[in-house]
Design a protein around this motif. Structure first.
Motif, PDB file in Angstrom:
ATOM      1  N   UNK A 247       2.100  23.791   6.945  1.00 25.25           N
ATOM      2  CA  UNK A 247       1.878  22.960   5.758  1.00 25.25           C
ATOM      3  C   UNK A 247       2.974  21.900   5.608  1.00 25.25           C
ATOM      4  N   UNK A 248       3.751  21.693   6.683  1.00 20.35           N
ATOM      5  CA  UNK A 248       4.886  20.765   6.611  1.00 20.35           C
ATOM      6  C   UNK A 248       4.467  19.353   6.975  1.00 20.35           C
ATOM      7  N   UNK A 249       3.365  18.905   6.415  1.00 19.58           N
ATOM      8  CA  UNK A 249       2.865  17.572   6.717  1.00 19.58           C
ATOM      9  C   UNK A 249       3.875  16.494   6.363  1.00 19.58           C
ATOM     10  N   UNK A 250       4.539  16.641   5.207  1.00 23.92           N
ATOM     11  CA  UNK A 250       5.434  15.575   4.729  1.00 23.92           C
ATOM     12  C   UNK A 250       6.612  15.335   5.665  1.00 23.92           C
ATOM     13  N   UNK A 251       7.083  16.396   6.319  1.00 23.22           N
ATOM     14  CA  UNK A 251       8.255  16.258   7.191  1.00 23.22           C
ATOM     15  C   UNK A 251       8.003  15.208   8.274  1.00 23.22           C
ATOM     16  N   UNK A 252       6.846  15.269   8.885  1.00 25.85           N
ATOM     17  CA  UNK A 252       6.512  14.338   9.963  1.00 25.85           C
ATOM     18  C   UNK A 252       5.975  13.018   9.412  1.00 25.85           C
ATOM     19  N   UNK A 253       5.120  13.106   8.398  1.00 21.31           N
ATOM     20  CA  UNK A 253       4.464  11.901   7.878  1.00 21.31           C
ATOM     21  C   UNK A 253       5.457  10.892   7.330  1.00 21.31           C
ATOM     22  N   UNK A 266       2.322  17.250  14.408  1.00 19.12           N
ATOM     23  CA  UNK A 266       2.073  18.660  14.120  1.00 19.12           C
ATOM     24  C   UNK A 266       0.657  18.772  13.565  1.00 19.12           C
ATOM     25  N   UNK A 267       0.189  19.987  13.382  1.00 15.74           N
ATOM     26  CA  UNK A 267      -1.222  20.139  13.011  1.00 15.74           C
ATOM     27  C   UNK A 267      -1.528  19.468  11.668  1.00 15.74           C
TER      28      UNK A 267
END
Length: 314
Positions: A247-253, A266-267
Motif C-alpha cells: 500500500x506504499x503507493x505514495x513512496x514511489x509516486x 511497485x505494485x
C-alpha cells in the motif's frame, strides 16, 4: 482412608474435563455474541468486494462499466507475461524485506538506546517517530525535491562546497533512483521503534538481573536475551511492514513516479498508472489487484504458519 481420598481425587479428575468443556463452550458463545455484528459487516464488505473484483477482472471495461466485454482469463494471461508487473512485485517484496531488516536491526538498537536512559530521550524519540507521523506523500515529496538534479538541495550543497563530482542525477539514474526509494522505505521505521520501546518497558527484569550476575555484557544481553523475548513484537513488525509495502503507493509516486524506465515501479504505482489511464483498463486493473491480493494472502499464511504458538525454533 487413603483409598477414599484416592477415589475422591479420581472422581474430581473425571468431573473436571466436562466442567472445563462447558466453561469453554460458554466462553466461545460469549465471544461469538460480541464478535458477530462486526464479523457480519466485514463478511458483507469483503465478500462483495471480492465478488465485484473477481467479476470485473474477467472483463474489458472502463470506469463507467458500460458495454463491458467478457474476455475470460485474458487479463491474467497478459499480467503473468508482463515483465513490468512481475518486476513491480519483485520490487515491492525487496523494499518490504529491506524495511523489515532495517526495523529489526537499526530500529531495535535505537529503541534499546532510548530505553537505556539516554538524556533527552523524548526528544530523540520524537525525531525518529515524526517521519512516520507525517503523511507519506509529504516525506516522499521532500526526498524528491531535495534530490532534484539541477536545483535540489543536496546537489546545490555539494556544488557549493566544491564537490561537483559528487552531485548526481539521483532520480534519473536507474541505480541511484532505486537506492533513493530503498532509503525512504528504511527511513519510515518510526512505528517499529515505538513498538520496541513499548515492549522494553514490559520486559521482566529477573532474567536481565540474572544475566548481569553471570557477567554478560550489554550487547550479549540485547542480542541473546532481550531480542528473543520480543518475538511477538517482531512478528507484528514483520507482518505490518510486509503488507504495508503493498500500500506504499505514495513512496514511489511522489519521489520517482516509478521511473526511470519503470525501474522503481511497485505494485501500487503499477495499478495506479493503469487505473488513471484512459480507455477500458479497469478489468485489467482488477485482475492485477486480484493477483496482488493472492500474493499478500500467501505471505500472511506463511507468516502465521512460521510464527504460530508452539512451533519449535531450531
Amino acid at each position: 482412608m487413603t483409598i477414599q481420598m484416592t477415589r475422591r481425587e479420581t472422581s474430581a479428575a473425571n468431573a473436571s474435563p466436562p466442567a472445563n468443556r462447558r466453561r469453554g463452550y460458554s466462553d466461545i458463545k460469549a465471544a461469538l455474541l460480541f464478535l458477530s455484528p462486526l464479523a457480519i459487516v466485514y463478511a458483507v464488505y469483503y465478500g462483495y468486494s471480492l465478488f465485484f473484483l473477481s467479476k470485473t477482472s474477467l472483463t474489458r471495461t472502463s470506469i463507467s462499466f458500460f458495454n463491458s466485454e467478457w474476455v475470460g482469463w485474458q487479463n491474467f494471461q497478459t499480467l503473468v507475461t508482463d515483465a513490468v508487473f512481475l518486476r513491480s512485485i519483485g520490487n515491492t517484496l525487496f523494499f518490504a524485506s529491506l524495511s523489515v531488516v532495517a526495523a529489526l536491526t537499526v530500529g531495535y538498537f535505537i529503541a534499546a538506546a532510548l530505553a537505556s536512559g539516554v538524556r533527552a530521550k523524548r526528544f530523540f524519540f520524537l525525531i525518529f517517530l515524526v517521519p512516520t507521523l507525517m503523511p507519506t506523500s509529504l516525506v516522499a515529496t521532500l526526498f524528491g525535491t531535495m534530490l532534484q538534479e539541477r536545483y535540489g538541495l543536496v546537489n546545490t550543497i555539494l556544488r557549493g562546497v566544491g564537490l561537483d563530482s559528487l552531485a548526481q542525477p539521483w532520480l534519473t539514474d536507474p541505480g541511484l533512483a532505486f537506492g533513493v526509494v530503498s532509503i525512504i522505505f528504511c527511513y519510515l521505521i518510526g512505528l517499529p521503534i515505538m513498538y520496541f520501546t513499548a515492549d522494553f518497558s514490559t520486559l521482566p527484569t529477573d532474567s536481565l538481573e540474572a544475566a548481569l550476575l553471570d557477567g554478560a555484557g550489554t550487547f550479549r544481553i540485547m542480542r541473546s536475551i532481550v531480542f528473543p523475548m520480543m518475538r511477538a513484537t517482531q512478528t507484528t513488525i514483520v507482518l505490518s511492514l510486509l503488507l504495508g509495502a503493498f500500500r506504499a503507493l505514495e513512496v514511489v509516486l511522489f519521489s520517482t513516479q516509478g521511473g526511470p524506465g519503470q525501474r522503481t515501479e511497485i505494485v501500487g504505482s503499477y495499478i495506479y498508472g493503469f487505473a488513471t489511464s484512459s480507455g477500458p483498463s479497469i478489468g485489467f486493473v482488477s485482475a492485477a489487484s486480484v493477483l496482488v491480493l493472492l500474493v499478500a494472502f500467501a505471505i500472511s499464511v506463511v507468516q502465521i504458519v512460521l510464527t504460530r504458538p508452539g512451533r519449535k525454533i531450531r
